[in-house]
Write a protein that holds these residues in place. Structure first.
Motif, PDB file in Angstrom:
ATOM      1  N   GLU A  15       0.826  -1.197   0.000  1.00  0.00           N
ATOM      2  CA  GLU A  15       0.000   0.000   0.000  1.00  0.00           C
ATOM      3  C   GLU A  15       0.868   1.257   0.000  1.00  0.00           C
ATOM      4  O   GLU A  15       0.505   2.287   0.551  1.00  0.00           O
ATOM      5  CB  GLU A  15      -0.953  -0.021   1.196  1.00  0.00           C
ATOM      6  CG  GLU A  15      -2.003  -1.128   1.088  1.00  0.00           C
ATOM      7  CD  GLU A  15      -2.866  -1.240   2.323  1.00  0.00           C
ATOM      8  OE1 GLU A  15      -2.633  -0.475   3.279  1.00  0.00           O
ATOM      9  OE2 GLU A  15      -3.759  -2.105   2.342  1.00  0.00           O
ATOM     10  N   LEU A  16       2.025   1.164  -0.617  1.00  0.00           N
ATOM     11  CA  LEU A  16       2.897   2.310  -0.785  1.00  0.00           C
ATOM     12  C   LEU A  16       2.471   3.068  -2.042  1.00  0.00           C
ATOM     13  O   LEU A  16       1.807   2.510  -2.914  1.00  0.00           O
ATOM     14  CB  LEU A  16       4.342   1.836  -0.931  1.00  0.00           C
ATOM     15  CG  LEU A  16       4.957   1.133   0.290  1.00  0.00           C
ATOM     16  CD1 LEU A  16       6.254   0.461  -0.081  1.00  0.00           C
ATOM     17  CD2 LEU A  16       5.181   2.134   1.410  1.00  0.00           C
ATOM     18  N   PRO A  17       2.827   4.339  -2.151  1.00  0.00           N
ATOM     19  CA  PRO A  17       2.500   5.072  -3.381  1.00  0.00           C
ATOM     20  C   PRO A  17       3.149   4.386  -4.575  1.00  0.00           C
ATOM     21  O   PRO A  17       4.259   3.851  -4.481  1.00  0.00           O
ATOM     22  CB  PRO A  17       3.088   6.466  -3.126  1.00  0.00           C
ATOM     23  CG  PRO A  17       4.092   6.282  -2.029  1.00  0.00           C
ATOM     24  CD  PRO A  17       3.564   5.162  -1.184  1.00  0.00           C
ATOM     25  N   ASN A  18       2.475   4.390  -5.702  1.00  0.00           N
ATOM     26  CA  ASN A  18       2.922   3.658  -6.878  1.00  0.00           C
ATOM     27  C   ASN A  18       3.575   4.609  -7.881  1.00  0.00           C
ATOM     28  O   ASN A  18       2.897   5.248  -8.687  1.00  0.00           O
ATOM     29  CB  ASN A  18       1.736   2.927  -7.518  1.00  0.00           C
ATOM     30  CG  ASN A  18       2.178   1.942  -8.589  1.00  0.00           C
ATOM     31  OD1 ASN A  18       3.185   2.139  -9.252  1.00  0.00           O
ATOM     32  ND2 ASN A  18       1.410   0.886  -8.750  1.00  0.00           N
ATOM     33  N   GLY A  19       4.907   4.705  -7.817  1.00  0.00           N
ATOM     34  CA  GLY A  19       5.631   5.597  -8.712  1.00  0.00           C
ATOM     35  C   GLY A  19       5.517   5.190 -10.166  1.00  0.00           C
ATOM     36  O   GLY A  19       5.544   6.043 -11.065  1.00  0.00           O
ATOM     37  N   TYR A  20       5.393   3.896 -10.407  1.00  0.00           N
ATOM     38  CA  TYR A  20       5.254   3.414 -11.788  1.00  0.00           C
ATOM     39  C   TYR A  20       3.938   3.899 -12.380  1.00  0.00           C
ATOM     40  O   TYR A  20       3.889   4.412 -13.509  1.00  0.00           O
ATOM     41  CB  TYR A  20       5.307   1.890 -11.795  1.00  0.00           C
ATOM     42  CG  TYR A  20       5.367   1.272 -13.171  1.00  0.00           C
ATOM     43  CD1 TYR A  20       6.516   1.376 -13.952  1.00  0.00           C
ATOM     44  CD2 TYR A  20       4.284   0.566 -13.683  1.00  0.00           C
ATOM     45  CE1 TYR A  20       6.583   0.802 -15.206  1.00  0.00           C
ATOM     46  CE2 TYR A  20       4.336  -0.013 -14.942  1.00  0.00           C
ATOM     47  CZ  TYR A  20       5.487   0.104 -15.700  1.00  0.00           C
ATOM     48  OH  TYR A  20       5.543  -0.470 -16.947  1.00  0.00           O
ATOM     49  N   LYS A  21       2.867   3.760 -11.615  1.00  0.00           N
ATOM     50  CA  LYS A  21       1.556   4.217 -12.077  1.00  0.00           C
ATOM     51  C   LYS A  21       1.558   5.723 -12.297  1.00  0.00           C
ATOM     52  O   LYS A  21       1.001   6.225 -13.298  1.00  0.00           O
ATOM     53  CB  LYS A  21       0.487   3.842 -11.055  1.00  0.00           C
ATOM     54  CG  LYS A  21      -0.924   4.247 -11.458  1.00  0.00           C
ATOM     55  CD  LYS A  21      -1.932   3.825 -10.402  1.00  0.00           C
ATOM     56  CE  LYS A  21      -3.346   4.263 -10.792  1.00  0.00           C
ATOM     57  NZ  LYS A  21      -4.336   3.888  -9.742  1.00  0.00           N
ATOM     58  N   ILE A  22       2.199   6.455 -11.389  1.00  0.00           N
ATOM     59  CA  ILE A  22       2.277   7.912 -11.525  1.00  0.00           C
ATOM     60  C   ILE A  22       2.994   8.279 -12.816  1.00  0.00           C
ATOM     61  O   ILE A  22       2.560   9.171 -13.559  1.00  0.00           O
ATOM     62  CB  ILE A  22       2.998   8.519 -10.311  1.00  0.00           C
ATOM     63  CG1 ILE A  22       2.116   8.415  -9.063  1.00  0.00           C
ATOM     64  CG2 ILE A  22       3.375   9.978 -10.568  1.00  0.00           C
ATOM     65  CD1 ILE A  22       2.826   8.767  -7.776  1.00  0.00           C
ATOM     66  N   SER A  23       4.095   7.589 -13.116  1.00  0.00           N
ATOM     67  CA  SER A  23       4.845   7.866 -14.343  1.00  0.00           C
ATOM     68  C   SER A  23       3.998   7.615 -15.577  1.00  0.00           C
ATOM     69  O   SER A  23       3.966   8.429 -16.506  1.00  0.00           O
ATOM     70  CB  SER A  23       6.115   7.003 -14.407  1.00  0.00           C
ATOM     71  OG  SER A  23       7.116   7.525 -13.583  1.00  0.00           O
ATOM     72  N   ILE A  24       3.321   6.474 -15.608  1.00  0.00           N
ATOM     73  CA  ILE A  24       2.487   6.145 -16.763  1.00  0.00           C
ATOM     74  C   ILE A  24       1.392   7.200 -16.951  1.00  0.00           C
ATOM     75  O   ILE A  24       1.129   7.658 -18.070  1.00  0.00           O
ATOM     76  CB  ILE A  24       1.851   4.751 -16.606  1.00  0.00           C
ATOM     77  CG1 ILE A  24       2.941   3.668 -16.506  1.00  0.00           C
ATOM     78  CG2 ILE A  24       0.896   4.466 -17.754  1.00  0.00           C
ATOM     79  CD1 ILE A  24       3.797   3.517 -17.724  1.00  0.00           C
ATOM     80  N   ASN A 283      10.800   2.776 -27.590  1.00  0.00           N
ATOM     81  CA  ASN A 283      10.082   1.543 -27.248  1.00  0.00           C
ATOM     82  C   ASN A 283       9.115   1.738 -26.089  1.00  0.00           C
ATOM     83  O   ASN A 283       7.972   1.271 -26.124  1.00  0.00           O
ATOM     84  CB  ASN A 283      11.075   0.420 -26.926  1.00  0.00           C
ATOM     85  CG  ASN A 283      11.773  -0.104 -28.164  1.00  0.00           C
ATOM     86  OD1 ASN A 283      11.245   0.004 -29.265  1.00  0.00           O
ATOM     87  ND2 ASN A 283      12.955  -0.663 -27.995  1.00  0.00           N
ATOM     88  N   THR A 284       9.590   2.404 -25.031  1.00  0.00           N
ATOM     89  CA  THR A 284       8.745   2.620 -23.849  1.00  0.00           C
ATOM     90  C   THR A 284       8.839   4.077 -23.382  1.00  0.00           C
ATOM     91  O   THR A 284       9.179   4.348 -22.227  1.00  0.00           O
ATOM     92  CB  THR A 284       9.161   1.678 -22.697  1.00  0.00           C
ATOM     93  OG1 THR A 284      10.589   1.823 -22.457  1.00  0.00           O
ATOM     94  CG2 THR A 284       8.848   0.238 -23.016  1.00  0.00           C
ATOM     95  N   PRO A 285       8.532   5.053 -24.236  1.00  0.00           N
ATOM     96  CA  PRO A 285       8.697   6.463 -23.837  1.00  0.00           C
ATOM     97  C   PRO A 285       7.737   6.899 -22.751  1.00  0.00           C
ATOM     98  O   PRO A 285       7.985   7.886 -22.057  1.00  0.00           O
ATOM     99  CB  PRO A 285       8.420   7.224 -25.150  1.00  0.00           C
ATOM    100  CG  PRO A 285       7.530   6.308 -25.929  1.00  0.00           C
ATOM    101  CD  PRO A 285       8.025   4.922 -25.606  1.00  0.00           C
ATOM    102  N   VAL A 286       6.636   6.174 -22.553  1.00  0.00           N
ATOM    103  CA  VAL A 286       5.624   6.587 -21.581  1.00  0.00           C
ATOM    104  C   VAL A 286       6.087   6.361 -20.150  1.00  0.00           C
ATOM    105  O   VAL A 286       5.487   6.898 -19.204  1.00  0.00           O
ATOM    106  CB  VAL A 286       4.294   5.849 -21.857  1.00  0.00           C
ATOM    107  CG1 VAL A 286       4.349   4.407 -21.371  1.00  0.00           C
ATOM    108  CG2 VAL A 286       3.116   6.590 -21.236  1.00  0.00           C
ATOM    109  N   ILE A 287       7.177   5.606 -19.952  1.00  0.00           N
ATOM    110  CA  ILE A 287       7.675   5.342 -18.603  1.00  0.00           C
ATOM    111  C   ILE A 287       8.618   6.437 -18.123  1.00  0.00           C
ATOM    112  O   ILE A 287       8.579   6.848 -16.959  1.00  0.00           O
ATOM    113  CB  ILE A 287       8.384   3.974 -18.552  1.00  0.00           C
ATOM    114  CG1 ILE A 287       7.405   2.851 -18.898  1.00  0.00           C
ATOM    115  CG2 ILE A 287       8.999   3.727 -17.168  1.00  0.00           C
ATOM    116  CD1 ILE A 287       8.056   1.488 -19.039  1.00  0.00           C
TER     117      ILE A 287
END
Length: 342
Positions: A15-24, A283-287
């Motif tokens: 339940e930590l903040p999700n940095g990956y989701k924030i980036s996307i 390839n993955t610019p959205v990250i």
């Protein structure tokens, strides 16, 4: 109430903040919001090296985003001499001409498949890159308040001395296995297995402790059946911990790093932040790439910098606060270190 126990419970529950989701989310916002087209920056490379050196010195924080081009600049190239040395036999028998595609070849047995992957993991995870590119970057930022987000899976940042608490490997790690059973959410260190698998094929340690080809080149293209990796939790088959599909395991370490990244972004959003992008392609610019653009646009104090040979550009909306350097990353880091008197 024992606050420490509450924190531990939240960590265990992811339940930590999700940095990956924030980036996307910020990357998607960038795609929607930037409409004026692309700029390739202002000034020549040497002028921009000067600007970037000054920005590194002045920044309150540096957020580094690294893609495959960073490791390529360090010499981790998937074809050529490295491939021909360690995979000459696979090249001859199966017509494979570079490491990446060889990882997807339909080998006739698991023993052959895992022989290939043992070599693949060894040369790209447990060997050091030919150049000191990552070390040069570390020397530039080690005394700054920094954080690294990367799509690379080769562990080069930690080997160069970067603090693991300031690293977020979003796409996995060559050094980890996961079960093919999607209910198993753990990952497993594979270094001991890789060593055994290399030895079983006939590779020998040289004077530097590196696995090398014997003089007679008599190596096997298989591992023993009992060396095929099995999950210690349930005995199921294993696979690499790489984000290839929805079965990628985001373990506790991944969630801690994701949370640390989110927290770093939150704590520095009103400060003078340098978003330093290195070798991120299309390839993955959205990250990394698109979120860096969006976060630069959202703060007048922020600066976006990109070093990428042949792919250095920014949206026109942030052109006045961007530094684009179209140059080999290793060379550019040498020039930066000179300007920063390192």
């Amino acid at each position: 109430m024992d606050i420490a126990k509450v924190i531990d419970f939240r960590k265990n529950r992811h339940e930590l903040p999700n940095g990956y989701k924030i980036s996307i989310e910020r990357g998607i916002a960038a795609v929607r919001n930037f409409r004026l087209g692309i700029s390739y920056g202002n000034g020549n490379n040497m002028d921009n090296i000067e600007k970037l050196a000054a920005e590194i010195k002045a920044a309150d924080a540096i957020i580094i985003g690294a893609g495959a081009g960073m490791s390529t600049a360090a010499g981790f190239i998937y074809n050529g001499p490295r491939f021909e040395k360690y995979f000459f036999d696979f090249q001859k028998r199966y017509g494979i001409n570079e490491m990446y595609s060889g990882g997807f070849y339909p080998y006739p047995s698991k023993e052959i498949f895992w022989a290939y992957w043992a070599r693949y993991i060894y040369v790209n995870r447990y060997m050091d890159p030919p150049k000191k590119t990552y070390n040069k970057l570390y020397e530039l930022v080690k005394d700054k308040d920094y954080f690294v987000i990367t799509t690379n899976v080769d562990h080069c940042f930690q080997k160069a001395g970067f603090d693991k608490k300031r690293l977020f490997y979003t796409q996995g790690d060559y050094g980890l296995f996961q079960s093919v059973n999607p209910d198993i959410k753990n990952t497993f260190d594979n270094e001991k297995w890789v060593v055994k698998a290399m030895e079983s094929q006939g590779f020998i340690r040289n004077n530097d402790g590196i696995f090398d080809i014997p003089e007679d080149k008599n190596i096997k293209m298989v591992i023993p059946t009992d060396l095929i990796p099995k999950c210690p939790d349930d005995g199921s088959d294993m696979t690499t911990n790489l984000r290839a599909d929805n079965n990628f395991v985001e373990d506790k370490g991944w969630h801690r790093a994701s949370g640390a990244y989110a927290d770093f972004l939150r704590r520095h959003e009103n400060l003078r932040v340098l978003y330093l992008e290195l070798g991120v392609g299309s390839n993955t610019p959205v990250i990394i790439k698109y979120p860096f653009w969006q976060m630069t646009a959202a703060s007048e104090k922020a600066t976006y910098a990109c070093i990428n040979y042949g792919e250095s550009y920014c949206p026109k909306e942030i052109d006045d606060r961007s530094i684009c350097i179209d140059e080999d990353i290793d060379k550019a880091l040498d020039e930066l270190r000179s300007k920063c008197e390192l």
